[in-house]
Design a protein around this motif. Structure first.
Motif, short mmCIF file in Angstrom:
data_model
loop_
_atom_site.label_atom_id
_atom_site.label_comp_id
_atom_site.label_asym_id
_atom_site.label_seq_id
_atom_site.Cartn_x
_atom_site.Cartn_y
_atom_site.Cartn_z
N ILE A 45 43.33 -33.24 31.50
CA ILE A 45 44.68 -32.74 31.31
C ILE A 45 44.75 -31.82 30.08
O ILE A 45 45.37 -30.75 30.13
N MET A 94 43.04 -28.56 31.02
CA MET A 94 43.86 -27.76 31.93
C MET A 94 45.12 -27.22 31.25
O MET A 94 45.64 -26.18 31.64
N THR A 95 45.61 -27.93 30.23
CA THR A 95 46.73 -27.39 29.46
C THR A 95 46.31 -26.11 28.75
O THR A 95 47.01 -25.09 28.81
N THR A 112 45.55 -33.33 37.43
CA THR A 112 45.20 -32.89 36.07
C THR A 112 45.52 -31.41 35.88
O THR A 112 46.02 -31.01 34.83
N TYR A 113 45.24 -30.60 36.90
CA TYR A 113 45.54 -29.17 36.83
C TYR A 113 47.05 -28.94 36.69
O TYR A 113 47.50 -28.16 35.83
N GLY A 137 48.63 -30.15 33.41
CA GLY A 137 48.38 -29.09 32.43
C GLY A 137 49.33 -27.93 32.61
O GLY A 137 49.83 -27.36 31.63
N SER A 184 52.17 -26.57 29.92
CA SER A 184 52.14 -25.16 29.53
C SER A 184 53.26 -24.35 30.18
O SER A 184 53.30 -23.12 30.05
#
Length: 520
Positions: free
Chosen positions: A283, A286-287, A407-408, A411, A415
């Motif tokens: 995470i 991906m952030t 997780t993508y 993130g 963001s």
């Protein structure tokens, strides 16, 4: 296996793992944990695979593999086109609704914010029921919501529809990359990952081409949205005619295993307990990556229109060339990651993009901005090109749809204000524009933000794990219960132990999938 020698065990704990991972980054050989037939684990250094001709790697895929890959890629392209149909037309939409560009970017924030919800729902649905029908529903609803956007009369209606759009958009990534990559031969995964991730950039290119084709009239944004709706619905219809993913078809054909809702959720909880550290790490990674992408691209067209004073056609052409660089870079660096390593490829690309920032924001005129945008996105999306396979290899094998997608998209959620932040800061601080008049400071804002983000990606990746060449395709699906085991448990009065035996099965599957190459 040849080219191996014993290594110190895989470190446990946050700081020991980070220290070991950083040191391994500077070793050519890769530290791999192997498990023997007795379940005993050890670590060894393994030579990376030799550099192979990309044409020969493509030849490793069967016709069926190519078909699944093509549909997954097309769905990802349609998803990206849907998203960029808005971001690339911010100026038109601000005029249409009589709102500031920062207010329009609120729609981008809401879309990104709610994608994690869709990722969780459709990702878990893909792991439980298969990749097919969750994707079909996903893509068709996305197309309908694009049409609903066109008929949004007020700005409030527009924001409401885009919020709902974000929820369904979040489900595409996990199922698309799982379907596209799970049947790819191990040696070809780096190359195919690079090509697959560039579906995002291809969606941007096609959206920019559509924007260029419809012209600069304020109402022309609706035509681009009609095209986006058609692509999404078409992707869903095509998926209807393809069979289910291989692992689910084979489990059903064998007739020896059944899916159990209780067992699936027990497997899910067991995975979270066992892999929570990996979940948190991915995470965070991906952030950084989602900030990286959205900060460097979502406001770039606006930057060229307002600060560099290009017209709509010039800005669209420069945007197209910029994203062509992204497609080329993602494919090449994704391919190289199979040989130089996932983490080395990401770290190198991120650092080079940071060095290129002055050349990216200082030039004037369409040719210079096109060239600098091309090379900047070559390395930004070059780093991104490694992500689909890197996330799949880090995922628990039975959760290759939900884990990367969640997780993508989490993130993405964290963001989500990126475009809004860039627009707000840029419109609050004015600098001298290309024609000498005051202009919003999009260039400096994007440059400073991207420098911080590229550094964060390099550091986070350097101290993180890597599981290149993991054989996750041999794992059993989550929630699969063997009736013979269940019957024995009932006879022995141990029906309540199904959950714990299923947890053990999950761990065994993860280990065997990760290390099957050792016994190959």
């Amino acid at each position: 296996m040849s080219g191996t020698e014993p290594a110190d065990p895989i470190a446990k704990g946050i700081f020991p793992t980070a220290k070991q991972a950083f040191g391994d980054l500077f070793r050519w050989r890769m530290r791999v944990e192997v498990v023997n037939a007795d379940g005993e684990s050890s670590a060894e250094w393994q030579d990376p695979p030799r550099l192979r001709n990309p044409i020969s790697l493509c030849a490793l895929l069967s016709l069926r593999d190519w078909l699944y890959f093509a549909v997954g890629l097309f769905a990802w392209i349609a998803d990206a086109f849907d998203f960029h149909a808005l971001s690339i037309q911010t100026v038109k939409l601000s005029k249409y609704y009589g709102q500031s560009k920062t207010s329009i970017s609120t729609a981008i924030t809401l879309t990104l914010l709610l994608r994690s919800v869709g990722a969780a729902f459709f990702g878990l649905a893909g792991d439980k029921w298969g990749r097919k029908w969750p994707m079909v529903v996903n893509m068709i609803v996305l197309g309908v919501l694009q049409i609903a956007t066109i008929y949004s009369v007020t700005f409030q209606q527009f924001l409401a529809v885009r919020s709902l759009f974000g929820l369904f958009m979040g489900g595409v990534y996990g199922n698309a990359i799982a379907m596209a990559l799970e049947n790819c031969p191990v040696d070809a995964r780096g190359l195919m990952s690079g090509v697959l991730q560039q579906g995002y950039s291809m969606g941007y290119v096609f959206a920019a081409c559509a924007n260029l084709g419809v012209g600069g009239d304020t109402d022309s944004w609706k035509i681009v949205f009609w095209i986006a709706a058609g692509l999404s619905i078409l992707a869903g219809v095509i998926r209807v005619f393809l069979p289910e993913s291989k692992q689910f078809r084979e489990a059903k054909k064998a007739g020896k295993h059944t899916t159990s809702p209780g067992a699936f959720w027990r497997d899910t909880k067991a995975m979270i307990r066992k892999e929570w550290g990996m979940v948190v790490y991915c995470i965070i990674l991906m952030t950084w990556f989602n900030y990286y992408s959205h900060t460097s691209q979502d406001s770039y067209t606006t930057f060229m229109l307002t600060q560099k004073k290009l017209d709509n056609s010039g800005a669209s052409r420069a945007s197209i060339i910029m994203k062509v660089g992204a497609c080329v870079g993602g494919t090449i660096i994704g391919y190289l990651s199979q040989f130089v390593g996932r983490r080395r490829s990401i770290v190198g690309a991120a650092l080079i993009s940071g060095v290129l920032i002055p050349a990216w924001i200082l030039p004037k005129g369409e040719p210079s901005l096109s060239a600098s945008g091309f090379f900047m996105q070559f390395f930004v999306q070059g780093a991104w090109g490694v992500i689909p396979i890197h996330l799949n290899e880090l995922s628990p094998p039975a959760f290759r749809s939900s884990f990367p997608g969640i997780t993508y998209q989490v993130g993405n959620m964290i963001s989500s204000p990126s475009a809004q932040i860039v627009n707000a800061v840029a419109e609050a601080v004015f600098i001298k524009g290309a024609d000498g008049t005051p202009a919003p400071s999009y260039g400096p804002t994007m440059g400073v933000a991207t420098a911080i983000i590229a550094t964060g990606i390099a550091v986070t990746t350097a101290i993180g794990p890597e599981k290149r060449a993991r054989r996750f395709e041999e794992a059993q699906a989550a929630g699969i219960v063997d009736p013979t085991v269940l019957e024995k448990d009932v006879e022995a009065g141990r029906n309540s132990s199904v959950g714990s035996s299923n947890e053990k099965k999950l761990e065994v599957n993860s280990s065997s999938a990760e290390h099957a190459e050792v016994t190959k």
